[in-house]
Design a protein around this motif. Sequence first.
Motif, PDB file in Angstrom:
ATOM      1  N   SER A  83     -59.703  82.608  25.821  1.00 31.40           N
ATOM      2  CA  SER A  83     -59.094  81.696  24.854  1.00 31.40           C
ATOM      3  C   SER A  83     -58.538  82.436  23.638  1.00 31.40           C
ATOM      4  O   SER A  83     -57.612  81.960  22.981  1.00 31.40           O
ATOM      5  N   ARG A  84     -59.100  83.611  23.319  1.00 33.53           N
ATOM      6  CA  ARG A  84     -58.632  84.382  22.166  1.00 33.53           C
ATOM      7  C   ARG A  84     -57.630  85.472  22.551  1.00 33.53           C
ATOM      8  O   ARG A  84     -57.144  86.199  21.704  1.00 33.53           O
ATOM      9  N   GLY A  85     -57.355  85.608  23.847  1.00 35.98           N
ATOM     10  CA  GLY A  85     -56.423  86.631  24.290  1.00 35.98           C
ATOM     11  C   GLY A  85     -56.941  88.039  24.091  1.00 35.98           C
ATOM     12  O   GLY A  85     -56.166  88.976  23.883  1.00 35.98           O
ATOM     13  N   VAL A  86     -58.264  88.194  24.170  1.00 35.49           N
ATOM     14  CA  VAL A  86     -58.887  89.508  23.977  1.00 35.49           C
ATOM     15  C   VAL A  86     -59.252  90.088  25.339  1.00 35.49           C
ATOM     16  O   VAL A  86     -59.896  89.428  26.157  1.00 35.49           O
ATOM     17  N   ASP A  87     -58.847  91.312  25.584  1.00 31.76           N
ATOM     18  CA  ASP A  87     -59.120  91.975  26.862  1.00 31.76           C
ATOM     19  C   ASP A  87     -60.226  93.003  26.673  1.00 31.76           C
ATOM     20  O   ASP A  87     -60.038  94.021  26.006  1.00 31.76           O
ATOM     21  N   ILE A  88     -61.405  92.706  27.237  1.00 31.60           N
ATOM     22  CA  ILE A  88     -62.543  93.629  27.140  1.00 31.60           C
ATOM     23  C   ILE A  88     -62.991  94.004  28.549  1.00 31.60           C
ATOM     24  O   ILE A  88     -63.355  93.132  29.343  1.00 31.60           O
ATOM     25  N   LEU A  89     -62.940  95.294  28.842  1.00 27.35           N
ATOM     26  CA  LEU A  89     -63.472  95.795  30.105  1.00 27.35           C
ATOM     27  C   LEU A  89     -64.882  96.308  29.835  1.00 27.35           C
ATOM     28  O   LEU A  89     -65.061  97.352  29.186  1.00 27.35           O
ATOM     29  N   PRO A  90     -65.913  95.569  30.272  1.00 22.83           N
ATOM     30  CA  PRO A  90     -67.286  95.972  29.947  1.00 22.83           C
ATOM     31  C   PRO A  90     -67.625  97.368  30.462  1.00 22.83           C
ATOM     32  O   PRO A  90     -67.238  97.744  31.576  1.00 22.83           O
ATOM     33  N   LYS A  91     -68.339  98.107  29.657  1.00 23.27           N
ATOM     34  CA  LYS A  91     -68.842  99.411  30.095  1.00 23.27           C
ATOM     35  C   LYS A  91     -69.990  99.229  31.079  1.00 23.27           C
ATOM     36  O   LYS A  91     -70.185 100.024  31.993  1.00 23.27           O
ATOM     37  N   LEU A  92     -70.761  98.137  30.876  1.00 26.56           N
ATOM     38  CA  LEU A  92     -71.893  97.843  31.757  1.00 26.56           C
ATOM     39  C   LEU A  92     -71.902  96.358  32.100  1.00 26.56           C
ATOM     40  O   LEU A  92     -71.850  95.511  31.212  1.00 26.56           O
ATOM     41  N   GLU A  93     -71.980  96.067  33.397  1.00 24.25           N
ATOM     42  CA  GLU A  93     -72.196  94.706  33.896  1.00 24.25           C
ATOM     43  C   GLU A  93     -73.443  94.750  34.771  1.00 24.25           C
ATOM     44  O   GLU A  93     -73.516  95.546  35.704  1.00 24.25           O
ATOM     45  N   THR A  94     -74.413  93.918  34.481  1.00 23.75           N
ATOM     46  CA  THR A  94     -75.664  93.954  35.238  1.00 23.75           C
ATOM     47  C   THR A  94     -76.342  92.585  35.234  1.00 23.75           C
ATOM     48  O   THR A  94     -76.158  91.795  34.303  1.00 23.75           O
ATOM     49  N   ASN A  95     -77.139  92.328  36.274  1.00 23.50           N
ATOM     50  CA  ASN A  95     -77.950  91.108  36.294  1.00 23.50           C
ATOM     51  C   ASN A  95     -79.378  91.398  35.824  1.00 23.50           C
ATOM     52  O   ASN A  95     -80.260  90.551  35.949  1.00 23.50           O
ATOM     53  N   SER A  96     -79.602  92.590  35.291  1.00 20.23           N
ATOM     54  CA  SER A  96     -80.926  92.981  34.800  1.00 20.23           C
ATOM     55  C   SER A  96     -80.986  92.885  33.279  1.00 20.23           C
ATOM     56  O   SER A  96     -80.262  93.592  32.573  1.00 20.23           O
ATOM     57  N   VAL A  97     -81.848  92.036  32.772  1.00 18.64           N
ATOM     58  CA  VAL A  97     -82.034  91.926  31.329  1.00 18.64           C
ATOM     59  C   VAL A  97     -82.587  93.227  30.763  1.00 18.64           C
ATOM     60  O   VAL A  97     -82.198  93.679  29.683  1.00 18.64           O
ATOM     61  N   GLU A  98     -83.495  93.862  31.493  1.00 18.07           N
ATOM     62  CA  GLU A  98     -84.093  95.101  31.002  1.00 18.07           C
ATOM     63  C   GLU A  98     -83.055  96.217  30.883  1.00 18.07           C
ATOM     64  O   GLU A  98     -83.087  97.012  29.933  1.00 18.07           O
ATOM     65  N   LEU A  99     -82.105  96.271  31.827  1.00 19.35           N
ATOM     66  CA  LEU A  99     -81.067  97.297  31.720  1.00 19.35           C
ATOM     67  C   LEU A  99     -80.160  97.032  30.524  1.00 19.35           C
ATOM     68  O   LEU A  99     -79.767  97.964  29.810  1.00 19.35           O
TER      69      LEU A  99
END
Length: 299
Positions: free
Chosen positions: A205-221
């Motif tokens: 919605s804000r037109g901001v492009d962010i490519l995450p450095k980390l994507e994970t399903n682990s909260v601890e990570l």
Amino acid sequence: MRYFLAVVQHGSIRAAAEALLINQSAISRQIQSLEEEYEATLLDRHARGVRLTPAGELLFSAIREIGFASERAKSEISALQGLKRGHIKIHAIESMLQSVIPNVIEKFHEQFPGVNFEVILSGSDAVVTAVRNGETDFGLTLGTHATPGVKTIYKMDCRLTAIMRPDHPLAASRNLSIANLATWPVGVATRPTGTRQLFDDACRSRGVDILPKLETNSVELLHQFAFIQDAVVVTSDVVLAGSIKAGRLVARPLAEAELNSGSFEVLVMVGRKQTVAAERFLLFLGRAFERSPAERNGA
């Protein structure tokens, strides 16, 4: 009846056999015997498993109600003795297992040390399914769309924040937006989690492009990633409340309204009468949901 319930809960004869460590043929014979006894087809077989027929739905509901009544009777007998014993089963997403659930269990245990807990880590959809099917006393998840047979009894705001080390350059700012994060290494939950959906909606919605450095399903990570120099984790402050309270990490609010529109919810099955132990625990949980984040996490 045990085999019939296992097939319904696991979705196929094969999965039920694996869970019970018996041959598929033994389960098939028991199901056939039940269908002969009731003179009705109880399960429709298809390529991906089985589903209940109308007759099967009636039988499953009746068996489930008998189970609930038995659990309730045991619980009420225990209550006559001062709730000396009990068993509570909870399905919850990992976010709720970081601080909220352990803190509430600790307080509950101080008053009712004889009650035991079985806590199952699940995804949001699996939590809803477990509650709807009566496989758990209640569930904790991120807000979901209305589901037949399931109702929400408590809600807690889920605001996404930017979490980082206290010495991070952005930590000095009290007014951040998604755009401020674009040039920093960002860690987020994987799709299709609720928090990730909120993050993606805000970026779009804000037109901001962010490519995450980390994507994970682990909260601890995500927790560990937040300690990396210059890293920023976008998640609820409830999730990493312990490190935030201790001053090892800081949480900075983000301005986008979309990031403050979620909620953590406690779900129960419609019409299910909770055991005395579960009822008492839900009261403790409700008080935790009503407090501020700082109070909720032991401040």
